[in-house]
Design a protein around this motif. Structure first.
Motif, PDB file in Angstrom:
ATOM      1  N   LYS A  67      28.891  90.863 -59.685  1.00  0.00           N
ATOM      2  CA  LYS A  67      28.267  90.027 -60.718  1.00  0.00           C
ATOM      3  C   LYS A  67      28.463  88.558 -60.334  1.00  0.00           C
ATOM      4  CE  LYS A  67      28.770  91.098 -65.011  1.00  0.00           C
ATOM      5  NZ  LYS A  67      29.414  91.403 -66.323  1.00  0.00           N
ATOM      6  N   THR A  68      27.352  87.874 -60.084  1.00  0.00           N
ATOM      7  CA  THR A  68      27.393  86.547 -59.480  1.00  0.00           C
ATOM      8  C   THR A  68      26.662  85.531 -60.342  1.00  0.00           C
ATOM      9  OG1 THR A  68      27.412  87.591 -57.292  1.00  0.00           O
ATOM     10  CG2 THR A  68      26.842  85.254 -57.381  1.00  0.00           C
ATOM     11  N   THR A 122      33.192  93.921 -51.020  1.00  0.00           N
ATOM     12  CA  THR A 122      33.087  95.005 -52.003  1.00  0.00           C
ATOM     13  C   THR A 122      33.987  96.167 -51.611  1.00  0.00           C
ATOM     14  OG1 THR A 122      31.142  95.895 -50.871  1.00  0.00           O
ATOM     15  CG2 THR A 122      30.758  94.415 -52.740  1.00  0.00           C
ATOM     16  N   SER A 172      25.345  89.467 -54.983  1.00  0.00           N
ATOM     17  CA  SER A 172      24.864  90.258 -56.119  1.00  0.00           C
ATOM     18  C   SER A 172      24.224  91.560 -55.679  1.00  0.00           C
ATOM     19  CB  SER A 172      23.877  89.437 -56.956  1.00  0.00           C
ATOM     20  OG  SER A 172      22.720  89.137 -56.217  1.00  0.00           O
ATOM     21  N   LYS A 173      23.596  91.586 -54.527  1.00  0.00           N
ATOM     22  CA  LYS A 173      22.925  92.825 -54.120  1.00  0.00           C
ATOM     23  C   LYS A 173      23.902  93.911 -53.681  1.00  0.00           C
ATOM     24  CE  LYS A 173      21.639  91.603 -49.332  1.00  0.00           C
ATOM     25  NZ  LYS A 173      20.475  91.239 -48.484  1.00  0.00           N
ATOM     26  N   PHE A 217      32.253  87.412 -64.566  1.00  0.00           N
ATOM     27  CA  PHE A 217      31.630  87.450 -63.249  1.00  0.00           C
ATOM     28  C   PHE A 217      32.674  87.710 -62.168  1.00  0.00           C
ATOM     29  CE2 PHE A 217      28.721  84.975 -65.832  1.00  0.00           C
ATOM     30  CZ  PHE A 217      27.485  85.520 -65.471  1.00  0.00           C
ATOM     31  N   ASP A 218      32.192  88.271 -61.050  1.00  0.00           N
ATOM     32  CA  ASP A 218      33.052  88.519 -59.892  1.00  0.00           C
ATOM     33  C   ASP A 218      33.015  87.353 -58.910  1.00  0.00           C
ATOM     34  OD1 ASP A 218      33.574  91.221 -60.776  1.00  0.00           O
ATOM     35  OD2 ASP A 218      31.564  91.734 -60.063  1.00  0.00           O
ATOM     36  N   SER A 256      29.961  89.860 -47.763  1.00  0.00           N
ATOM     37  CA  SER A 256      29.947  90.435 -49.113  1.00  0.00           C
ATOM     38  C   SER A 256      30.056  91.955 -49.065  1.00  0.00           C
ATOM     39  CB  SER A 256      28.680  90.014 -49.859  1.00  0.00           C
ATOM     40  OG  SER A 256      27.513  90.442 -49.180  1.00  0.00           O
ATOM     41  N   GLY A 283      24.187  83.437 -53.244  1.00  0.00           N
ATOM     42  CA  GLY A 283      24.517  84.248 -54.413  1.00  0.00           C
ATOM     43  C   GLY A 283      23.841  85.600 -54.387  1.00  0.00           C
ATOM     44  N   VAL A 284      22.603  85.635 -53.898  1.00  0.00           N
ATOM     45  CA  VAL A 284      21.861  86.902 -53.797  1.00  0.00           C
ATOM     46  C   VAL A 284      22.594  87.891 -52.902  1.00  0.00           C
ATOM     47  CG1 VAL A 284      19.763  87.933 -52.846  1.00  0.00           C
ATOM     48  CG2 VAL A 284      19.608  85.923 -54.304  1.00  0.00           C
TER      49      VAL A 284
END
Length: 240
Positions: A28-29, A233, A23-24, A45-46, A229, A19-20
């Motif tokens: 939104k996680t 994005t 989110s970074k 949340f995404d 990730s 999850g980190v």
């Protein structure tokens, strides 16, 4: 972002680790252990990371739990985009991949468990912790998940009903387009679980880029999740 992306992990620590990575990069996680509240999270949340807590149960129970989870995700409009596994291969990897492939009818799963930041790499199909093969490390003596095999394709073959294929490090480093073509050829030859070598973040980035197909799922540790990730994005039009 209009879509909600789903990630399935087999334990809570792994769910948070992956999850980190999302989110970074501005996504939104949320990490969930209970799916009942999932419908209320739409638009909030995404990325939704589901902890199925299936690492230390039987393969049959893990298979059923993952399929049930995927059905709930589909009913609530969440698209599975990543399967999180342990970087030292603990858990019911083969059974859970069978559940994913049976439920979603994907062409293939590309598996890259390497996590270079924690000195876990895959070379010639063998998972190394530092310079030691996995079966010679302390992880092999885990009380709940003892491991007797360092060769990732062989380990997964013993857990799945699918055909397992392997992508070598020279292929990973031969360019994204060539790597993508190589993965497609393995799938055409009957490979469904494709294990990829990787020693660096750049290797994982190549694997992620070459696997960005709607009918191929990425599976790995937090290392591959970070590279994926970043691509997600960009694909979603999110500016960080």
């Amino acid at each position: 972002m209009t879509s909600i992306f789903g990630v399935v992990a087999d334990d809570f620590t792994g769910a948070c680790d992956v999850g980190v990575q999302f989110s970074k990069y501005g996504l939104k996680t949320v990490v969930l252990t209970d799916l009942e509240c999932l419908p209320s999270l739409k638009g909030e949340f995404d990325v939704v990371v589901i902890d199925t807590e299936t690492r230390n149960i039987t393969p049959e129970a893990a298979y059923r739990k993952v399929r049930e989870t995927l059905r709930t995700l589909e009913k609530t409009g969440v698209k599975l985009v990543y399967k999180k596994i342990d970087s030292t291969l603990r858990g019911n990897i083969g059974a859970e991949l069978d559940a994913v492939l049976d439920e979603l009818r994907l062409r293939a799963v590309v598996v890259a468990p390497s996590f270079p930041a924690c000195n876990r790499t895959v070379l010639n199909g063998r998972l190394l912790v530092g310079t030691q093969p996995l079966k010679e490390t302390e992880f092999a003596h885990d009380l709940l998940n003892p491991l007797y095999e360092s060769h990732v394709p062989t380990l997964i073959e013993g857990q799945t009903k699918r055909r397992v294929a392997h992508v070598s490090l020279p292929q990973v480093r031969g360019g994204v387009e060539q790597l993508g073509d190589g993965i497609k050829r393995l799938i055409e030859d009957g490979g469904t679980v494709i294990v990829a070598d990787a020693e660096t973040k750049e290797d994982l980035a190549n694997i992620a880029k070459a696997s960005m197909s709607s009918d191929i799922l990425l599976c790995g540790s937090a290392g591959l999740a970070e590279e994926f990730s970043r691509l997600l994005t960009c694909k979603s039009g999110l500016l960080v």
